[in-house]
Design a protein around this motif. Sequence first.
Motif, PDB file in Angstrom:
ATOM      1  N   THR A 113      98.730   3.270  15.906  1.00 20.70           N
ATOM      2  CA  THR A 113      97.345   3.004  16.271  1.00 20.70           C
ATOM      3  C   THR A 113      97.205   1.491  16.455  1.00 20.70           C
ATOM      4  O   THR A 113      98.003   0.713  15.923  1.00 20.70           O
ATOM      5  CB  THR A 113      96.338   3.497  15.202  1.00 20.70           C
ATOM      6  N   VAL A 114      96.206   1.101  17.219  1.00 22.41           N
ATOM      7  CA  VAL A 114      96.019  -0.313  17.538  1.00 22.41           C
ATOM      8  C   VAL A 114      94.678  -0.783  16.993  1.00 22.41           C
ATOM      9  O   VAL A 114      93.657  -0.124  17.181  1.00 22.41           O
ATOM     10  CB  VAL A 114      96.071  -0.546  19.063  1.00 22.41           C
ATOM     11  N   THR A 115      94.716  -1.905  16.303  1.00 28.74           N
ATOM     12  CA  THR A 115      93.499  -2.549  15.838  1.00 28.74           C
ATOM     13  C   THR A 115      93.213  -3.696  16.803  1.00 28.74           C
ATOM     14  O   THR A 115      94.121  -4.449  17.160  1.00 28.74           O
ATOM     15  CB  THR A 115      93.675  -3.090  14.406  1.00 28.74           C
TER      16      THR A 115
ATOM     17  N   GLU B  39      84.593  -0.097  20.773  1.00 28.59           N
ATOM     18  CA  GLU B  39      84.169   1.261  20.420  1.00 28.59           C
ATOM     19  C   GLU B  39      85.073   2.316  21.055  1.00 28.59           C
ATOM     20  O   GLU B  39      85.489   3.269  20.413  1.00 28.59           O
ATOM     21  CB  GLU B  39      82.727   1.490  20.854  1.00 28.59           C
ATOM     22  N   GLY B  40      85.386   2.125  22.320  1.00 27.45           N
ATOM     23  CA  GLY B  40      86.157   3.129  23.048  1.00 27.45           C
ATOM     24  C   GLY B  40      87.608   3.234  22.622  1.00 27.45           C
ATOM     25  O   GLY B  40      88.224   4.280  22.769  1.00 27.45           O
ATOM     26  N   LEU B  41      88.152   2.131  22.090  1.00 27.04           N
ATOM     27  CA  LEU B  41      89.559   2.133  21.693  1.00 27.04           C
ATOM     28  C   LEU B  41      89.762   2.240  20.182  1.00 27.04           C
ATOM     29  O   LEU B  41      90.903   2.232  19.723  1.00 27.04           O
ATOM     30  CB  LEU B  41      90.254   0.868  22.219  1.00 27.04           C
ATOM     31  N   ALA B  42      88.694   2.348  19.419  1.00 34.87           N
ATOM     32  CA  ALA B  42      88.812   2.458  17.961  1.00 34.87           C
ATOM     33  C   ALA B  42      89.660   3.681  17.610  1.00 34.87           C
ATOM     34  O   ALA B  42      89.384   4.796  18.052  1.00 34.87           O
ATOM     35  CB  ALA B  42      87.427   2.558  17.326  1.00 34.87           C
ATOM     36  N   GLY B  43      90.729   3.460  16.880  1.00 33.62           N
ATOM     37  CA  GLY B  43      91.612   4.545  16.457  1.00 33.62           C
ATOM     38  C   GLY B  43      92.612   4.991  17.513  1.00 33.62           C
ATOM     39  O   GLY B  43      93.396   5.904  17.280  1.00 33.62           O
ATOM     40  N   ALA B  44      92.605   4.343  18.674  1.00 36.45           N
ATOM     41  CA  ALA B  44      93.515   4.733  19.758  1.00 36.45           C
ATOM     42  C   ALA B  44      94.943   4.309  19.456  1.00 36.45           C
ATOM     43  O   ALA B  44      95.183   3.335  18.739  1.00 36.45           O
ATOM     44  CB  ALA B  44      93.062   4.106  21.080  1.00 36.45           C
TER      45      ALA B  44
ATOM     46  N   ARG C  49      92.665 -10.123  20.236  1.00 39.24           N
ATOM     47  CA  ARG C  49      93.917  -9.876  19.522  1.00 39.24           C
ATOM     48  C   ARG C  49      94.076  -8.369  19.361  1.00 39.24           C
ATOM     49  O   ARG C  49      93.122  -7.670  19.003  1.00 39.24           O
ATOM     50  CB  ARG C  49      93.894 -10.547  18.152  1.00 39.24           C
ATOM     51  N   ALA C  50      95.268  -7.892  19.631  1.00 33.92           N
ATOM     52  CA  ALA C  50      95.609  -6.486  19.405  1.00 33.92           C
ATOM     53  C   ALA C  50      96.766  -6.458  18.426  1.00 33.92           C
ATOM     54  O   ALA C  50      97.693  -7.249  18.527  1.00 33.92           O
ATOM     55  CB  ALA C  50      96.012  -5.813  20.712  1.00 33.92           C
TER      56      ALA C  50
END
Length: 145
Positions: free
Chosen positions: A68-70, A91-96, A60-61
């Motif tokens: 920002t996307v969770t 990890e790589g997309l945290a806060g992206a 789920r996004a």
Amino acid sequence: MSDMPPKLAEIVDEFASAPREVVLEMLLEFSDEMPVLPAELRGHEGMEQVPECQTQFFLRAEVQTDQTVTTWFDCPPEAPTTRAFAGILAEGLAGATASEILAVPDDLYNRMGLATAISPLRLRGGTAILGRLKRQVQEQTGTPT
């Protein structure tokens, strides 16, 4: 890869430069570090299943008001490679931001050098995970494909 989130770019570079035997160890570390699903999502309510994966995989996004996307991922512990894909993305997309996620190259796992370490079937599953994640972000932001 300039628009790729910095943390994801760092992970990609680490994998791409690592020897094959180290890559497998790194995948296991990401598998072990996959974040736990919050209680409200444990029944997979509101999550999308990724049928291309050999094992049950849900994601789920959610695009926040600041763009920002969770992300949330769920995969059983007995599927370490697939869990590793989720751990890498978590990890790589945290806060992206949404635009950063949409800019992630579709051949991410090939760029990481994983084609020499894992089966094509698993790579297809990982690519499907990224594709569905990006589609969810596109749908929420109204970004054309």
